[in-house]
Design an enzyme around this catalytic site. Structure first.
Site, PDB file in Angstrom:
ATOM      1  N   LYS A  23       0.843  -1.200   0.000  1.00  0.00           N
ATOM      2  CA  LYS A  23       0.000   0.000   0.000  1.00  0.00           C
ATOM      3  C   LYS A  23       0.873   1.243   0.000  1.00  0.00           C
ATOM      4  O   LYS A  23       1.573   1.515   0.974  1.00  0.00           O
ATOM      5  CB  LYS A  23      -0.916   0.051   1.219  1.00  0.00           C
ATOM      6  CG  LYS A  23      -1.951   1.175   1.079  1.00  0.00           C
ATOM      7  CD  LYS A  23      -2.608   1.570   2.378  1.00  0.00           C
ATOM      8  CE  LYS A  23      -1.822   2.610   3.151  1.00  0.00           C
ATOM      9  NZ  LYS A  23      -1.803   3.952   2.539  1.00  0.00           N
TER      10      LYS A  23
ATOM     11  N   GLY B 199       7.201   4.391   8.371  1.00  0.00           N
ATOM     12  CA  GLY B 199       6.326   5.518   8.650  1.00  0.00           C
ATOM     13  C   GLY B 199       6.533   6.029  10.056  1.00  0.00           C
ATOM     14  O   GLY B 199       7.624   5.893  10.612  1.00  0.00           O
ATOM     15  N   SER B 200       5.474   6.573  10.628  1.00  0.00           N
ATOM     16  CA  SER B 200       5.626   7.225  11.929  1.00  0.00           C
ATOM     17  C   SER B 200       5.727   6.197  13.054  1.00  0.00           C
ATOM     18  O   SER B 200       5.227   5.076  12.953  1.00  0.00           O
ATOM     19  CB  SER B 200       4.437   8.140  12.195  1.00  0.00           C
ATOM     20  OG  SER B 200       3.288   7.364  12.468  1.00  0.00           O
ATOM     21  N   THR B 201       6.371   6.611  14.146  1.00  0.00           N
ATOM     22  CA  THR B 201       6.490   5.751  15.316  1.00  0.00           C
ATOM     23  C   THR B 201       5.117   5.443  15.904  1.00  0.00           C
ATOM     24  O   THR B 201       4.855   4.328  16.354  1.00  0.00           O
ATOM     25  CB  THR B 201       7.412   6.426  16.357  1.00  0.00           C
ATOM     26  OG1 THR B 201       8.756   6.374  15.845  1.00  0.00           O
ATOM     27  CG2 THR B 201       7.377   5.712  17.691  1.00  0.00           C
ATOM     28  N   GLU B 202       4.220   6.428  15.835  1.00  0.00           N
ATOM     29  CA  GLU B 202       2.879   6.232  16.380  1.00  0.00           C
ATOM     30  C   GLU B 202       2.161   5.075  15.672  1.00  0.00           C
ATOM     31  O   GLU B 202       1.607   4.179  16.317  1.00  0.00           O
ATOM     32  CB  GLU B 202       2.119   7.547  16.182  1.00  0.00           C
ATOM     33  CG  GLU B 202       0.780   7.610  16.842  1.00  0.00           C
ATOM     34  CD  GLU B 202      -0.009   8.831  16.347  1.00  0.00           C
ATOM     35  OE1 GLU B 202       0.589   9.703  15.674  1.00  0.00           O
ATOM     36  OE2 GLU B 202      -1.214   8.879  16.608  1.00  0.00           O
TER      37      GLU B 202
ATOM     38  N   GLY C 293       3.639   2.806  13.887  1.00  0.00           N
ATOM     39  CA  GLY C 293       4.450   1.606  14.120  1.00  0.00           C
ATOM     40  C   GLY C 293       4.040   0.894  15.402  1.00  0.00           C
ATOM     41  O   GLY C 293       3.953  -0.336  15.439  1.00  0.00           O
TER      42      GLY C 293
ATOM     43  N   GLU D 260      10.307   0.509  10.266  1.00  0.00           N
ATOM     44  CA  GLU D 260      11.314   1.563  10.097  1.00  0.00           C
ATOM     45  C   GLU D 260      10.581   2.863  10.368  1.00  0.00           C
ATOM     46  O   GLU D 260       9.750   3.273   9.571  1.00  0.00           O
ATOM     47  CB  GLU D 260      11.891   1.476   8.678  1.00  0.00           C
ATOM     48  CG  GLU D 260      13.255   2.114   8.562  1.00  0.00           C
ATOM     49  CD  GLU D 260      13.157   3.562   8.215  1.00  0.00           C
ATOM     50  OE1 GLU D 260      13.090   4.379   9.161  1.00  0.00           O
ATOM     51  OE2 GLU D 260      13.118   3.881   7.018  1.00  0.00           O
TER      52      GLU D 260
ATOM     53  N   CYS E  67      13.276  10.391   7.587  1.00  0.00           N
ATOM     54  CA  CYS E  67      13.217   9.870   8.951  1.00  0.00           C
ATOM     55  C   CYS E  67      14.591   9.909   9.616  1.00  0.00           C
ATOM     56  O   CYS E  67      14.694  10.024  10.823  1.00  0.00           O
ATOM     57  CB  CYS E  67      12.665   8.460   8.952  1.00  0.00           C
ATOM     58  SG  CYS E  67      13.409   7.415   7.698  1.00  0.00           S
TER      59      CYS E  67
ATOM     60  N   GLU F  44       9.805  14.631  16.267  1.00  0.00           N
ATOM     61  CA  GLU F  44      10.161  14.653  14.857  1.00  0.00           C
ATOM     62  C   GLU F  44       9.276  15.675  14.140  1.00  0.00           C
ATOM     63  O   GLU F  44       8.055  15.581  14.173  1.00  0.00           O
ATOM     64  CB  GLU F  44       9.947  13.262  14.261  1.00  0.00           C
ATOM     65  CG  GLU F  44      10.443  13.139  12.851  1.00  0.00           C
ATOM     66  CD  GLU F  44      10.309  11.718  12.321  1.00  0.00           C
ATOM     67  OE1 GLU F  44       9.289  11.072  12.583  1.00  0.00           O
ATOM     68  OE2 GLU F  44      11.235  11.273  11.618  1.00  0.00           O
TER      69      GLU F  44
END
Lengths: 339, 480
Positions: free
Chosen positions: B186, B238-241, B243, B260, B294, B391
């Protein structure tokens, strides 16, 4: 944490059903608030204590926690009876609390810089020394494993021997894993580029319940061989060989805090460790039915998680490097090449 | 400035090389298909807000079809295929990517807003190189040190971000296919177009249907894909959130995961560094790709004794950066990818002001249409400031100072992230001492933001787990 004399510990236990057995050892019923059904019958003493031929009464050991290089009791003052498979009392073990778990994490974090900063050769020397100390206590471990698992003495000796050999196997890995897991990368440009594995940090290890020494050694040795520090929750059912292993670690030049050992209820200790922000990774090998819940808690700070294996593990088989690499990070350093 | 004698004439890259369709379907089982629910989203050019195309939104039923197609392809074609044959498909794809690289570079700049200089010289060459690299692994997996008979996992669900759309696709798809897995990917909702052209390339390469499936959509589509019971592997950038949400979703399943995620990279400049080179590295570190990186060096840690000097040179250098039309070959800094991202950058830099940091903005004209944010430097930043902790994912640099190497390391590591870091010093032993102590997956010393398919990339701590690139990149797709 200060030692409390046996007598005062006993007095703190007032109000509990206490069954004394020869030698003054007591087996208490489990407390209702520990989550286990209250035990109506006090645990039977297992074997009659070995009174020496000279008529001398044996000096027994208090099984305690191992945190930051010291052997404290649980800060909660609690303990629980450990029995053999037939229900015979073997000893009381410390029933660690959530606070003990947090203290263990603090100790492990404090030890991480020093231990991960040792040379790989030095870590190998220390781990080999552990194997030497294990060998010297082979008989004691065999007694404990035989009692814990109700296996014949010969079988117990074989399991202990396998555990010692496993420790030696991992001791030899300390200064080889970087060559196997890392290396130079041929990038398309004038750059030096090198990948090296580094330890993840503080690893919470839930030891397999079924193999109190060989299983424990098989999960613990790879974690610390690479420079991680560990908080181990010993087999809840059979924690005594683990405590004895801690005594070996304490006398093997392993810096305090590199391994911290908790005995007690997995269901009480595992969730706070899985959610602890200063724990970097979980080994869920012995987590049983809690594994999914713990992995979910670990997601909060993106801990590395080694899931339990599918099916039964043959602990006597030679392991691969999976348990070493599971708790390693790869660091890649670039530098330009030029004059 | 007196150097106005040298003015830039516009040098726009031609758009004619790109043939955009007005609408795109989902790429499932080797063919483009309409989504079951008929929903779509519009993707715009962030440089002028022009609508580029309508793109299908995949719902659960579509995801289900895509996973089923991937499973079928895995079991009947791709899994059993000898590695040497898989390799040839990947080499073919790599070649077509090279042949169509200008078209893809322009398309990427249109859809993403990044300068053509970067898509042409960085993204596209790396995309092709990645496929070439992993193509070569496909029939050599037994030599990768990951077991004697490494097996694929099955179907990989891959969700990628908008900052390097095609490059992230390459990082995901190349190793997955090389190891014998099939994929459902996606792309990000704001940058789906290059992935859809990649689907055409798969057709052109005659890749067996179902080996690669592309489902477009937003977060909902990604969630459906990650949670799908038929996938064996989840790979996310993508974002840590998000993730963390994915890590929660897969907890208790047998799905393998690599993540990542975000970063807050420290770029450490010691007083003995070659300062002009360091300044170039600082600029590359934070302004490359508008700071939508990132692994950006978003925290500059500069030794106190040279801080003033470095900042002066830095501001002078930033003032020469050219911001504007992404298709202009002179452009250094393009558009912010979306209105939402622009809002986030504005919000966080506003917090920087509120918390007492001093903002400096490069003197540059912002185009009247599109999403733009000028190169910005905050000084007087402390470790407690949110602009030093969170970030921003934009062209905003936070500057902190240090006195001793130990303090530099302490500050650099004082973050939940651990993706990248930079070290600038002329002394080799100091560089290695520092690199050893930094808790980050990639350390660039006397350089920054370098990437290569042979070089593993990935983070420590909350920057995620697993590595992409190199031999290590195979590990996430293999059962040993």
């Amino acid at each position: 944490m200060a030692e409390t004399p046996e007598s005062s510990e006993r007095s703190e236990q007032a109000g509990k059903t206490v069954a004394r057995r020869p030698g003054g050892r007591a087996a208490r019923t489990k407390r209702a608030d520990e989550g286990a059904p209250p035990q109506v019958e006090p645990a039977r003493p297992a074997e009659p204590p070995a009174v020496a031929a000279q008529g001398r009464l044996a000096v027994r050991k208090t099984y305690k926690l191992y945190v930051g290089g010291a052997f404290p009791r649980s800060e909660s003052g609690r303990s629980y009876p450990v029995t053999d498979p037939q229900g015979g009392l073997l000893a009381n073990a410390a029933l660690a609390s959530r606070k003990d778990a947090r203290d263990a994490v603090v100790a492990a974090r404090r030890a991480f810089g020093g231990w991960s900063g040792r040379t790989a050769y030095n870590r190998g020397q220390v781990l080999y020394r552990v194997a030497e100390m294990l060998e010297g206590r082979l008989g004691q471990f065999a007694d404990e494993v035989a009692a814990a698992d109700a296996v014949p003495r010969e079988r117990a000796e074989a399991l202990v021997a396998a555990a010692i050999d496993r420790w030696v196997w991992y001791a030899g890995w300390t200064d080889k894993i970087a060559s196997v897991a890392g290396g130079a990368n041929p990038v398309a440009g004038p750059y030096f580029n090198l990948s090296t594995p580094e330890p993840t940090g503080v690893v919470a290890v839930f030891a397999p319940p079924e193999a109190p020494l060989l299983g424990l050694v098989s999960v613990l040795a790879p974690v610390i061989a690479t420079g991680n520090t560990a908080v181990v929750v010993a087999s809840e059912r059979a924690p005594l060989p683990a405590v004895t292993l801690a005594e070996v670690l304490a006398t093997s030049d392993l810096p305090g805090g590199v391994v911290n050992l908790l005995t007690g209820r997995l269901a009480e200790l595992a969730p706070p460790l899985a959610a602890h922000a200063d724990v970097n990774a979980l080994d869920l090998t012995g987590a049983g039915a809690l594994a999914a819940e713990l992995e979910e808690a670990a997601a909060g700070t993106l801990k590395r998680v080694l899931r339990p294996a599918e099916g039964r593990t043959d602990w006597t088989a030679e392991p691969g490097t999976e348990r070493l690499t599971a708790f390693l990070e790869t660091k890649t350093v670039w530098h330009p090449i030029g004059v | 400035m007196a150097d106005d004698i040298f003015t830039y004439a516009p040098a726009p890259e031609s758009r004619s090389v790109v043939r955009l369709r007005s609408s795109y379907g989902l790429f499932i089982d080797g063919a483009f298909a309409d989504p079951a629910e008929g929903r779509s989203l519009k993707t715009v050019n962030p440089a002028d807000e022009e609508v580029l195309a309508e793109v299908a939104v995949a719902g659960e039923a579509d995801v289900d079809r895509a996973v089923a197609a991937a499973r079928r392809a895995y079991e009947t074609v791709w899994g059993p295929m000898p590695g040497a044959e898989r390799a040839k498909y990947l080499f073919r794809i790599a070649r077509i990517l090279q042949e169509r690289s200008r078209e893809l570079a322009v398309l990427e700049s249109l859809d993403n807003g990044k300068p053509i200089k970067e898509t042409r010289d960085v993204d596209l060459p790396l995309v092709a190189a990645h496929f070439f690299y992993y193509a070569g692994w496909a029939d050599k997996l037994g030599h990768a040190g990951l077991g004697a008979d490494p097996r694929p996992l099955g179907v990989a669900a891959q969700v990628i971000p908008w900052n390097f759309p095609l490059l992230m696709l390459a990082w995901k798809i190349a190793p997955a296919l090389a190891t014998g897995n099939t994929v459902v990917l996606k792309p990000a909702e704001t940058t789906p177009l290059s992935a859809l052209v990649f689907a055409e390339i798969c057709q052109e390469a005659e890749l067996p249907p179902g080996v690669v499936n592309i489902v477009t959509g937003a977060g909902e589509t990604g969630r459906a894909l990650v949670a799908h019971g038929g996938v064996d592997k989840v790979a996310f950038t993508g974002s840590t959130e998000v993730g963390k949400e994915i890590a929660r979703t897969v907890a208790g399943t047998r799905k393998r995961v690599t993540l990542e995620l975000g970063g807050k990279g420290a770029n450490i400049v010691y007083d003995d560094a070659a300062l002009d080179q360091a300044v170039e590295g600082i600029v590359t570190g934070i302004f490359f790709n508008q700071g939508h990186v990132c692994c950006a060096g978003s925290r500059l840690l500069v030794q106190e004794s040279v801080a003033e000097d470095v900042l002066e040179r830095l501001k002078r250098r930033i003032s020469t950066l050219r911001m504007g039309d992404p298709l202009d070959k002179n452009t250094d800094i393009g558009a912010i990818n979306s209105a939402a991202q622009l809002d986030k950058i504005r919000e966080l830099s506003g917090i920087g002001d509120d918390e007492g940091a001093q903002r400096w903005t490069a003197p540059c004209e912002l185009p009247s249409r599109g999403y733009w944010f000028p190169p910005t430097v905050f000084t007087g930043v402390t470790q407690a400031h949110r602009i030093a902790r969170e970030e921003i994912f934009g062209p905003v640099l936070s500057v902190l100072t240090f006195r001793t190497p130990a303090e530099a390391v302490e500050k650099a590591n004082n973050t939940p992230f651990g993706l990248s870091a930079g070290v600038w010093t002329e002394k080799g032993s100091r560089m290695l001492w520092t690199a050893n102590r930094l808790r980050a997956g990639v350390i660039w010393s006397n350089t920054f933001n370098k990437f290569d398919p042979t070089s593993p990339f990935g983070g420590y701590k909350e920057s995620g787990y697993g590595r992409e690139g190199g031999r290590h990149g195979l590990e996430g797709y293999i059962r040993g």
